[in-house]
Design an enzyme around this catalytic site. Structure first.
Site, PDB file in Angstrom:
ATOM      1  N   HIS A 106       0.611  -0.865   0.150  1.00 36.64           N
ATOM      2  CA  HIS A 106       0.004  -0.020  -0.066  1.00 36.64           C
ATOM      3  C   HIS A 106       1.109   0.971   0.441  1.00 36.64           C
ATOM      4  O   HIS A 106       0.548   1.784  -0.485  1.00 36.64           O
ATOM      5  CB  HIS A 106      -0.960   0.364   1.361  1.00 36.64           C
ATOM      6  CG  HIS A 106      -1.619   1.382   1.740  1.00 36.64           C
ATOM      7  ND1 HIS A 106      -2.709   1.810   1.169  1.00 36.64           N
ATOM      8  CD2 HIS A 106      -1.164   2.340   2.045  1.00 36.64           C
ATOM      9  CE1 HIS A 106      -3.369   3.213   1.031  1.00 36.64           C
ATOM     10  NE2 HIS A 106      -2.560   3.252   1.842  1.00 36.64           N
ATOM     11  N   GLU A 107       1.587   1.474   0.804  1.00 30.34           N
ATOM     12  CA  GLU A 107       3.115   2.374   1.361  1.00 30.34           C
ATOM     13  C   GLU A 107       3.690   2.747  -0.793  1.00 30.34           C
ATOM     14  O   GLU A 107       3.953   3.638  -0.494  1.00 30.34           O
ATOM     15  CB  GLU A 107       3.734   1.924   2.267  1.00 30.34           C
ATOM     16  CG  GLU A 107       3.085   2.648   3.582  1.00 30.34           C
ATOM     17  CD  GLU A 107       2.080   3.096   4.008  1.00 30.34           C
ATOM     18  OE1 GLU A 107       2.672   4.561   3.570  1.00 30.34           O
ATOM     19  OE2 GLU A 107       0.750   2.970   4.856  1.00 30.34           O
ATOM     20  N   GLU A 147      -5.624   7.361  -1.344  1.00 31.51           N
ATOM     21  CA  GLU A 147      -5.324   6.092  -0.479  1.00 31.51           C
ATOM     22  C   GLU A 147      -5.843   5.077  -1.120  1.00 31.51           C
ATOM     23  O   GLU A 147      -5.875   3.685  -1.405  1.00 31.51           O
ATOM     24  CB  GLU A 147      -6.195   6.576   1.118  1.00 31.51           C
ATOM     25  CG  GLU A 147      -5.385   7.271   1.934  1.00 31.51           C
ATOM     26  CD  GLU A 147      -4.181   6.938   2.014  1.00 31.51           C
ATOM     27  OE1 GLU A 147      -4.007   5.019   2.366  1.00 31.51           O
ATOM     28  OE2 GLU A 147      -2.901   8.040   2.153  1.00 31.51           O
ATOM     29  N   HIS A 205       2.168   4.423  -3.534  1.00 30.21           N
ATOM     30  CA  HIS A 205       2.338   6.073  -2.502  1.00 30.21           C
ATOM     31  C   HIS A 205       2.934   5.985  -3.712  1.00 30.21           C
ATOM     32  O   HIS A 205       3.481   7.000  -4.457  1.00 30.21           O
ATOM     33  CB  HIS A 205       2.099   6.728  -1.642  1.00 30.21           C
ATOM     34  CG  HIS A 205       0.711   6.351  -0.841  1.00 30.21           C
ATOM     35  ND1 HIS A 205      -0.012   6.940  -1.184  1.00 30.21           N
ATOM     36  CD2 HIS A 205       0.466   5.505   0.222  1.00 30.21           C
ATOM     37  CE1 HIS A 205      -1.470   6.944  -0.077  1.00 30.21           C
ATOM     38  NE2 HIS A 205      -0.997   6.032   0.405  1.00 30.21           N
ATOM     39  N   ASP A 249      -4.854   1.696  -2.231  1.00 29.66           N
ATOM     40  CA  ASP A 249      -5.111   0.224  -1.255  1.00 29.66           C
ATOM     41  C   ASP A 249      -4.472  -0.835  -2.928  1.00 29.66           C
ATOM     42  O   ASP A 249      -4.569  -2.556  -2.740  1.00 29.66           O
ATOM     43  CB  ASP A 249      -6.508  -0.101  -1.131  1.00 29.66           C
ATOM     44  CG  ASP A 249      -7.121   0.660   0.662  1.00 29.66           C
ATOM     45  OD1 ASP A 249      -5.237   0.637   0.905  1.00 29.66           O
ATOM     46  OD2 ASP A 249      -7.402   0.642   0.693  1.00 29.66           O
TER      47      ASP A 249
END
Length: 414
Positions: A266-267, A341, A270, A345
């Site tokens: 997930h990070e 976000e 970004h 995800d």
């Protein structure tokens, strides 16, 4: 123009109080309905924690409003009369440092209550008085040394450059970038104990994951966050050559390898989607607007406060009023963040699996006692991440919507 700022603060105060009351009422109703996402006991506990935090926030908001009246009414002028320093930059350092220290001291009871009463009650805080004092001393030293240097630098710019607010923005923006680069190094040297992962199998899996998306870091580290707090977390710290993957020891303990990789995925989403650069760009744009406003203040504002139009006064007014301006920009910034976000995800679930990410989020929600439901107005202003219910729906997790629908009916059919 001073009246405009005061009215803006009053509106800001009203909205913070109103949204807190709406949130408390909403969570109070949700607490009595069928639990979703969280285990039954954790659901009730998370609701109670959310309500108590919001009540503390209301008291804090009233307290800060009184402080605002004090500073604007006579506090700033009294502090000015107590400091007789000829040097413009030295006066700015002394005045602003004292202003910040006084505010910190006056707000200390809330920090102590939150850390040693509220967070301990709900099993989060492991902070000891000795560690709190130690952290405070270290933070104070950093502030007095580096904070004073920044205040002195911006004071020189204000005094010596014609369009100081443009160069002041460049200076402060550069300082923020530098802080982000040095943050993990400072945390390592002064506050936390960073260690290479002891689980070499996990470290190898993480490095493989990083290689897949082209993320170069200076290493994967575990940090002893549990000595202060039991919450689970992980982050990518630093910029450029200082980038590192930091895992809280609590996270490594509670999550399986696949779940942890899903969180990191997930990070990495970004990173891959350019969200870090986007956030820096948004922050820069907002800061530029703030500098444009405070770089062109009317002389009447300073006369109304019995202050001189000098660096010490400009910097202090920036500190007082910029959070208010930030509040009114929060809905737009939060909306962009929530969109990012969802995309992260999706990236993380594709990189690992939706099942692993859902399981990881479930554990994070239960361990961190994150209540899954919030009032729509509260979400609109404060949520940089989508509500857990919405995130799970996007990931295909079967969420019981009964409680959510019942709450919507209670809001919109009053």
């Amino acid at each position: 123009m001073l009246e405009i700022f005061v009215i803006a603060y009053c509106v800001y105060f009203f909205f913070t109080i109103y949204t807190s009351f709406m949130q408390i009422g909403y969570v109070h109703k949700a607490r009595t309905l069928r639990p979703i996402i969280l285990e039954n006991e954790k659901y009730i506990e998370a609701a109670n924690y959310s309500i108590e935090k919001e009540r503390l926030s209301i008291v804090s908001s009233f307290y800060n409003f009184l402080l605002f009246i004090f500073w604007i009414g006579f506090g700033l002028s009294i502090l000015d009369s107590l400091i007789s320093v000829e040097s413009y930059w030295l006066k700015a350092i002394v005045y602003v440092d004292l202003f910040i220290i006084i505010n910190w001291l006056l707000g200390l009871p809330f920090d102590l209550y939150s850390t040693f009463k509220l967070d301990k009650k709900y099993g989060f805080s492991n902070m000891t008085p000795a560690l709190f004092v130690k952290d405070t001393i270290k933070s104070g030293i950093l502030f007095l040394v580096f904070g004073s240097a920044v205040i002195g630098g911006i004071s020189w710019i204000i005094t010596n450059l014609q369009t100081w607010w443009i160069w002041g923005f460049v200076f402060i923006f550069a300082v923020i970038i530098l802080i982000n680069m040095l943050y993990p190094v400072i945390r390592d040297k002064m506050f936390d104990k960073f260690e290479p992962l002891k689980d070499k199998e996990l470290e190898e899996k993480i490095n493989t994951l990083l290689s897949e998306v082209g993320f170069k870091s200076s290493g994967v580290f575990s940090v002893d966050a549990s000595k202060r707090d039991n919450r689970l977390n992980a982050y990518f710290g630093g910029l450029g050559s200082t980038k590192r993957v930091v895992l809280f020891d609590t996270l490594v303990e509670k999550l399986t390898h696949n779940e942890l990789l899903a969180v990191l995925g997930h990070e990495l989403g970004h990173f891959k989607n350019g969200d870090i650069l986007k956030n820096i760009g948004i922050m820069g744009a907002v800061m530029f607007v703030f500098f444009a406003i405070f770089g062109n203040l009317s002389e009447a504002i300073f006369l109304g406060l019995s202050l001189q139009n000098e660096p010490y006064a400009i910097i202090t007014l920036f500190l007082i009023f910029s959070p208010i301006l930030s509040f009114f920009l929060m809905p737009l910034i939060s909306l962009i963040s929530r969109h990012n976000e969802y995309a992260a995800d999706e990236f993380g679930s594709n990189l690992q699996s939706k099942e692993d990410l859902v399981n990881a989020l479930l554990k994070l929600a239960n361990e961190n006692k994150s209540f899954p439901l919030s009032h729509p107005l509260y979400i609109f202003f404060y949520y940089s991440h989508p509500p857990l219910v919405e995130r799970f729906k996007e990931l295909g997790y079967d969420v019981n919507e009964e409680s959510e629908e019942a709450l919507k009916d209670s809001i919109f059919n009053k």
